[in-house]
Design a protein around this motif. Structure first.
Motif, PDB file in Angstrom:
ATOM      1  N   GLU A  46       0.823  -1.211   0.000  1.00  0.00           N
ATOM      2  CA  GLU A  46       0.000   0.000   0.000  1.00  0.00           C
ATOM      3  C   GLU A  46       0.859   1.264   0.000  1.00  0.00           C
ATOM      4  N   MET A  47       1.944   1.157   0.767  1.00  0.00           N
ATOM      5  CA  MET A  47       2.823   2.312   0.848  1.00  0.00           C
ATOM      6  C   MET A  47       3.466   2.596  -0.504  1.00  0.00           C
ATOM      7  N   GLU A  48       3.871   1.568  -1.195  1.00  0.00           N
ATOM      8  CA  GLU A  48       4.449   1.770  -2.519  1.00  0.00           C
ATOM      9  C   GLU A  48       3.425   2.383  -3.480  1.00  0.00           C
ATOM     10  N   GLN A  49       2.160   1.948  -3.367  1.00  0.00           N
ATOM     11  CA  GLN A  49       1.110   2.499  -4.214  1.00  0.00           C
ATOM     12  C   GLN A  49       0.864   3.981  -3.889  1.00  0.00           C
ATOM     13  N   LEU A  50       0.864   4.299  -2.602  1.00  0.00           N
ATOM     14  CA  LEU A  50       0.664   5.703  -2.214  1.00  0.00           C
ATOM     15  C   LEU A  50       1.831   6.577  -2.666  1.00  0.00           C
ATOM     16  N   TYR A  51       3.016   5.992  -2.588  1.00  0.00           N
ATOM     17  CA  TYR A  51       4.175   6.756  -3.066  1.00  0.00           C
ATOM     18  C   TYR A  51       3.993   7.111  -4.542  1.00  0.00           C
ATOM     19  N   LEU A  52       3.490   6.161  -5.279  1.00  0.00           N
ATOM     20  CA  LEU A  52       3.263   6.427  -6.702  1.00  0.00           C
ATOM     21  C   LEU A  52       2.150   7.456  -6.902  1.00  0.00           C
ATOM     22  N   GLU A  53       1.053   7.341  -6.154  1.00  0.00           N
ATOM     23  CA  GLU A  53      -0.056   8.269  -6.319  1.00  0.00           C
ATOM     24  C   GLU A  53       0.309   9.673  -5.844  1.00  0.00           C
ATOM     25  N   LEU A  54       1.014   9.735  -4.733  1.00  0.00           N
ATOM     26  CA  LEU A  54       1.388  11.038  -4.182  1.00  0.00           C
ATOM     27  C   LEU A  54       2.651  11.601  -4.810  1.00  0.00           C
ATOM     28  N   GLN A  55       3.270  10.789  -5.638  1.00  0.00           N
ATOM     29  CA  GLN A  55       4.482  11.214  -6.335  1.00  0.00           C
ATOM     30  C   GLN A  55       5.543  11.694  -5.342  1.00  0.00           C
ATOM     31  N   LEU A  56       5.786  10.800  -4.335  1.00  0.00           N
ATOM     32  CA  LEU A  56       6.785  11.077  -3.317  1.00  0.00           C
ATOM     33  C   LEU A  56       7.904  10.055  -3.429  1.00  0.00           C
ATOM     34  N   PRO A  57       9.066  10.376  -2.929  1.00  0.00           N
ATOM     35  CA  PRO A  57      10.164   9.395  -2.956  1.00  0.00           C
ATOM     36  C   PRO A  57       9.870   8.215  -2.012  1.00  0.00           C
ATOM     37  N   VAL A  58      10.399   7.047  -2.337  1.00  0.00           N
ATOM     38  CA  VAL A  58      10.142   5.815  -1.574  1.00  0.00           C
ATOM     39  C   VAL A  58      10.805   5.900  -0.201  1.00  0.00           C
ATOM     40  N   PHE A  59      10.062   5.425   0.827  1.00  0.00           N
ATOM     41  CA  PHE A  59      10.577   5.448   2.186  1.00  0.00           C
ATOM     42  C   PHE A  59      11.588   4.328   2.372  1.00  0.00           C
ATOM     43  N   GLU A  60      12.756   4.641   2.947  1.00  0.00           N
ATOM     44  CA  GLU A  60      13.798   3.649   3.193  1.00  0.00           C
ATOM     45  C   GLU A  60      13.600   3.055   4.601  1.00  0.00           C
ATOM     46  N   GLU A  61      13.438   1.713   4.660  1.00  0.00           N
ATOM     47  CA  GLU A  61      13.195   1.055   5.940  1.00  0.00           C
ATOM     48  C   GLU A  61      14.495   0.937   6.744  1.00  0.00           C
ATOM     49  N   GLU A  62      14.312   0.963   8.038  1.00  0.00           N
ATOM     50  CA  GLU A  62      15.459   0.829   8.947  1.00  0.00           C
ATOM     51  C   GLU A  62      15.862  -0.653   9.025  1.00  0.00           C
ATOM     52  N   ARG A  63      17.118  -0.889   8.956  1.00  0.00           N
ATOM     53  CA  ARG A  63      17.624  -2.268   8.973  1.00  0.00           C
ATOM     54  C   ARG A  63      18.035  -2.653  10.402  1.00  0.00           C
ATOM     55  N   GLY A  64      18.032  -4.000  10.667  1.00  0.00           N
ATOM     56  CA  GLY A  64      18.491  -4.507  11.966  1.00  0.00           C
ATOM     57  C   GLY A  64      17.473  -4.359  13.066  1.00  0.00           C
ATOM     58  N   ILE A  65      16.193  -4.247  12.737  1.00  0.00           N
ATOM     59  CA  ILE A  65      15.171  -4.114  13.764  1.00  0.00           C
ATOM     60  C   ILE A  65      14.283  -5.342  13.712  1.00  0.00           C
TER      61      ILE A  65
END
Length: 588
Positions: free
Chosen positions: A75-94
């Motif tokens: 869903e987040m990837e779809q919203l990024y496309l609709e809102l034309q925002l850069p993709v959120f980078e997830e935190e690693r090691g959690i």
């Protein structure tokens, strides 16, 4: 060591203690081994099923977390496309749980952003639709289902603002046009007929569609009303001119004219109807007074003939002007002729006015030229001589310029019309040249006359002497002289007889004596008057005067009168020739 591991070790210890306790109980009870085995198997199965159930629940939780993370990520990837925002980078090691929490939080923020944008888009689209309905324009090109970008929303807002400004401008223009339309309709007494006119005049302003077509239609309606108004005014003006002409021709009393003054100003429908009725009444009255009306029209035709500089042949070509058979047909011919002359004058008004200006300047120039030869102009006061000379100099410069300008206009007119421009039956430039030639001949003639007169004067002066007048004040005849009289004795009289002295007359003039020697005063007999010039007869104009002088000389005593040999001669601004004898007083 973790607390959970400590708790797990305690759980194992508790389980061991419980099993030992069960074992002790079973021993005390004396439960056989097979039953112990059975009971221990039940405990094991129970513990195992409990642990399996717990493991299963935890596994289920894990799967749910994984599924949630996957769903949220999608869903987040779809919203990024609709809102034309850069993709959120997830935190690693959690952990998985923290990862799911982070993704869900980011997803909620994106959903909120999407909701806000869609709400703004909805509001803007509603405003745009309202403006489109009022302005009859196309909606803004944006999809209502897609999430707009901030730039698109800003552009949409600017579009709506421009539409609002356009609406305000068109509304102001509409109100101005509406006022003009209502004013024109009132002036024309026009009632709205078409649905469009009713919408404009009768309906509410806010409900009127402010489209470009409607604004153009309003302007077209105003143009039509203006044309109708202009036509009405032109018709009324034509009727007024006709009425004024008929009033003058029929000599309508001033009281009747003043009673009709209301309709001679306005041009509304009722004024037009009143003017038409008055014209019809006057036309009927004109038919009853054909002779007087025809004479009045002839006077106007004569004035137009003069304005148009028509020659005698051109004037005589209109034979009805000289007819004495006053009929309605004759009146119609005169009406047609005066209309033709008016059109002819209006069509060439600029040229005729230029010719008239030249004639006026030429007449003034001739007057100033004539004044320049008048000797009395030197006695004028107030600087008139300087003004006249300056005016004459300006006219002498401006006349050629005016002729040059008229020549260019006449050449252009003749090129357009394909015929000659005539003034009094001849070409204007030829007429101008003739006037200059006549002026030159007249100047030459005057010069010759002055030369001849001067020659004649010189001849007379050589024959009879020169009379010189001093610029002293004149005394009127009969005015008493001063009490102090000039006395002459014999000696002074004799000396004045031998010398060529002068004496004053009663008019203040000074007489110069002729160089002819005088006879002695002691002579008893006065000799005949001697004429200079070798015995030639005296001038005819002076012959009678000389006889008079001789008679006075014969009858006067030597000391009472003296002959005057010089003559007063009339100059350009002097009195007529006088022969005056100044009596001399007796010696003391």
């Amino acid at each position: 060591m973790r607390k959970s591991e400590v708790l797990a070790a305690e759980a194992v210890s508790c389980l061991n203690k419980a099993l030992c306790h069960l074992k002790d109980i079973w021993e005390e009870i004396g439960i056989p081994e097979d039953q112990r085995l059975q009971r221990t198997n039940v405990v094991k199965n129970h513990i195992k099923s409990l642990l399996d159930m717990m493991i299963k629940e935890e596994e289920s939780l894990k799967n749910r977390l994984i599924s949630s993370i996957q769903t949220c990520r999608t869903e987040m990837e779809q919203l990024y496309l609709e809102l034309q925002l850069p993709v959120f980078e997830e935190e690693r090691g959690i952990s998985m749980l923290q990862q799911e929490k982070n993704i869900r939080t980011q997803l909620e923020a994106l959903m909120k952003e999407k909701t806000q944008r869609m709400q703004q888009l909805k509001v803007l689209m509603e405003q745009d639709q309202d403006l489109c309905d009022i302005l009859c324009s196309m909606p803004y090109g944006i999809a209502p289902t897609s999430v707009p970008s901030p730039e698109q929303l800003e552009s949409f807002r600017q579009h709506v603002a421009n539409q609002n400004a356009e609406k305000a401008r068109r509304y102001a223009e509409f109100m101005d046009l509406k006022k003009q339309i209502i004013l024109y309709m009132e002036e024309l007494d026009h009632v709205p007929e078409t649905s469009f006119e009713k919408d404009v005049v009768c309906e509410d302003e806010d409900s009127f569609c402010l489209s470009r077509d409607n604004i153009t239609s309003l302007k077209l309606l105003i143009c039509q009303l203006e044309e109708r108004k202009a036509e009405n005014e032109a018709t009324c003006e034509s009727h007024r001119e006709k009425i004024q002409q008929l009033w003058d021709r029929l000599q309508v009393p001033q009281e009747e004219r003043e009673a009709f003054n209301e309709h001679m100003v306005s041009s509304r429908k009722r004024n037009l109807e009143a003017l038409q009725a008055e014209v019809q009444r006057l036309e009927e009255l004109k038919l009853l007074n054909i002779r007087n009306v025809t004479d009045a029209i002839r006077s106007e035709i004569a004035v137009l003939w003069e304005k148009c500089f028509l020659s005698t042949d051109q004037r005589q070509a209109f034979t009805p002007y000289f007819s004495e058979d006053f009929t309605e047909e004759l009146l119609s011919l005169h009406d047609a002729e005066i209309q033709r002359l008016k059109q002819h004058y209006e069509g060439h008004k600029e040229l005729f006015e230029g010719v008239h200006q030249w004639e006026e300047s030429w007449r003034l120039f001739l007057e100033l030229e004539k004044k320049a030869t008048d000797p009395t102009r030197f006695t004028n006061r107030g600087g008139n001589l300087l003004k006249e000379e300056k005016q004459r100099s300006e006219l002498h410069k401006n006349l050629p310029k005016l002729e040059k300008k008229l020549k260019a206009q006449i050449d252009a007119w003749e090129g357009e019309q394909g015929r000659e421009f005539l003034v009094n039956g001849q070409k204007f430039l030829q007429y101008v040249e003739e006037q200059w030639e006549l002026h030159r001949i007249e100047k030459e003639k005057e010069k010759q006359e002055r030369h001849l007169k001067k020659s004649k004067q010189t001849e007379e002066d050589m024959l009879y002497g020169t009379a010189v007048r001093t610029p002293t004040k004149r005394r009127l005849l009969g005015t008493p002289t001063s009490n102090k009289s000039r006395k002459f004795n014999a000696t002074s009289s004799i000396s004045s007889g031998t010398s060529n002295s002068t004496m004053r007359s009663a008019f203040g003039g000074t007489v110069c004596r002729s160089p002819v020697p005088r006879p002695p005063l002691s002579a008893n007999k006065v000799p005949a008057a001697r004429t200079p010039g070798g015995g030639k007869p005296p001038h005819p104009r002076l012959q009678g005067c000389n006889k008079e002088n001789e008679a006075q000389l014969k009858g006067a005593s030597p000391l009472s009168a003296r002959p005057v040999q010089g003559l007063y001669r009339q100059g350009p601004a002097q009195r007529p020739e006088l022969h005056y004898h100044q009596p001399l007083t007796s010696p003391p």
